[in-house]
Design an enzyme around this catalytic site. Structure first.
Site, short mmCIF file in Angstrom:
data_model
loop_
_atom_site.label_atom_id
_atom_site.label_comp_id
_atom_site.label_asym_id
_atom_site.label_seq_id
_atom_site.Cartn_x
_atom_site.Cartn_y
_atom_site.Cartn_z
N LYS A 46 -34.58 13.68 28.48
CA LYS A 46 -35.62 13.22 28.22
C LYS A 46 -36.04 13.55 26.47
O LYS A 46 -36.64 14.61 26.18
CB LYS A 46 -36.87 13.33 28.89
CG LYS A 46 -37.88 12.35 28.64
CD LYS A 46 -38.84 12.20 29.91
CE LYS A 46 -40.05 11.50 29.74
NZ LYS A 46 -40.00 9.99 29.16
N1 PMP Z 1 -36.86 5.40 31.83
C1 PMP Z 1 -37.23 5.82 30.64
C2 PMP Z 1 -36.56 5.35 29.34
C3 PMP Z 1 -38.36 6.47 30.37
O1 PMP Z 1 -39.02 6.82 29.18
C4 PMP Z 1 -39.24 6.93 31.74
C5 PMP Z 1 -40.38 7.67 31.70
N2 PMP Z 1 -40.38 8.77 31.59
C6 PMP Z 1 -38.66 6.43 32.91
C7 PMP Z 1 -37.32 5.77 32.94
C8 PMP Z 1 -39.13 6.91 34.25
O2 PMP Z 1 -39.12 8.04 34.49
P1 PMP Z 1 -40.07 8.97 35.42
O3 PMP Z 1 -40.33 8.26 36.66
O4 PMP Z 1 -39.47 10.39 35.39
O5 PMP Z 1 -41.32 9.27 34.48
#
Ligand code: PMP
Length: 300
Positions: free
Chosen positions: A152
């Site tokens: 991330k």
């Molecule tokens: N894909 C992307 C590109 C994101 O930015 C997010 C948000 N974090 C997610 C998926 C969903 O991930 P999560 O459930 O861990 O927030």
């Protein structure tokens, strides 16, 4: 920020920060007992989120300099210092300090901004069923062997910004990416799930998606708590068109139903019954009302 609770306007950094090298997490804390109301807060998925932050740091060569327990205590401290009693979004951010070596930096900023958000969830929440018309982006999802999508990092969101801006320019509410092989990948800030003939289908981690905490939890409870089968597999743009229902899932998007993609409506009913059942169960979990899922919550 860097060990102390401070006001946002005092959290200042150098204009020379290597801002493109940063990583972060997006985490939410919900009010227990009432998703929309006031009360004690519980953080959803603290452990998988903080583990992903540690993985992101390892891959990108950043050092966090605090323990996971210290990060939790700092988060609790900042929530308390703000006096928050409503749902909050928590976004730990780590990046190399300006002038300390950039790619082999010796010092890093560790900042945990926290702010309030409005949930889409909760029974009868009028925001849940708002029409959302999406488009398949002409921008492909970054290939995970070019920029690791399972990390991330802020750099990945330059790709999301291109797709979001294109969607807005074309008059749509948002975009869905295909991956570099041409299979459906994810949204610009959330993973995608579809429903076809009573089965939930979602792309695999190898489709250049972020390995979403929400997606992982949903896959578990949709099958185990709701008895709805889930298939994790590649699918094409045309199979996306054929879905009876589609929704985005993620910390920010929670469970967000989509009306259409490329002007083709999903199914007969909007929001669809399975999407609605998943969203309602998810909000019960977040409120601490599902005993078997209480271990997913960390009290503030
Ligand atoms: N894909 C992307 C590109 C994101 O930015 C997010 C948000 N974090 C997610 C998926 C969903 O991930 P999560 O459930 O861990 O927030």
């Amino acid at each position: 920020m860097n060990g102390s609770v401070m006001k946002t306007e005092e959290a200042l950094v150098s204009a020379m920060e290597p801002i493109y090298l940063g990583i972060f997490e997006g985490i939410k804390a919900y009010v227990g007992g009432d998703v929309l109301g006031e009360g004690g807060l519980n953080i959803f998925g603290w452990v998988p989120h903080i583990d992903r932050l540690w993985r992101s740091a390892a891959v990108t060569g950043l050092e966090i300099g605090y323990s996971k327990e210290e990060m939790l205590e700092a988060t609790r401290g900042a929530i308390k210092a703000n006096g928050f009693k409503t749902n909050v979004y928590i976004q730990p951010r780590i990046w190399p300090k300006a002038g300390t070596g950039r790619y082999h930096a010796s010092e890093f900023h560790v900042v945990i901004p926290i702010w309030k958000f409005d949930t889409l969830l909760g029974k009868d929440n009028s925001r849940f069923g708002v029409e959302r018309r999406y488009v398949v982006s002409s921008w492909r999802r970054i290939a995970s062997d070019a920029l690791p999508t399972q990390v991330k990092s802020w750099a990945n969101y330059a790709n999301s910004a291109l797709a979001t801006r294109e969607a807005a320019r074309l008059g749509y509410d948002g975009a869905i990416f295909l991956d570099n092989r041409g299979f459906v990948s994810e949204g610009t800030g959330a993973c995608l799930m579809t429903v076809r003939n009573g089965t939930v289908i979602t792309p695999p981690v190898t489709a250049s998606i972020l390995e979403s905490v929400t997606r992982g939890r949903l896959i578990e409870f949709i099958e185990e708590d709701l008895g709805i089968p889930v298939e994790v597999r590649d699918f094409t743009r045309v199979e996306l068109y054929a879905a009876d229902e589609a929704f985005l899932c993620g910390t920010g998007y929670e469970v967000t139903p989509l009306t259409s993609v490329d002007d083709i409506n999903f199914g007969e009913e909007y929001p669809g019954p399975i999407t609605t059942a998943i969203a309602e169960h998810y909000s019960k979990i977040l409120e601490g009302k599902v005993d078997t899922r209480k271990s997913w919550l960390t009290p503030v």
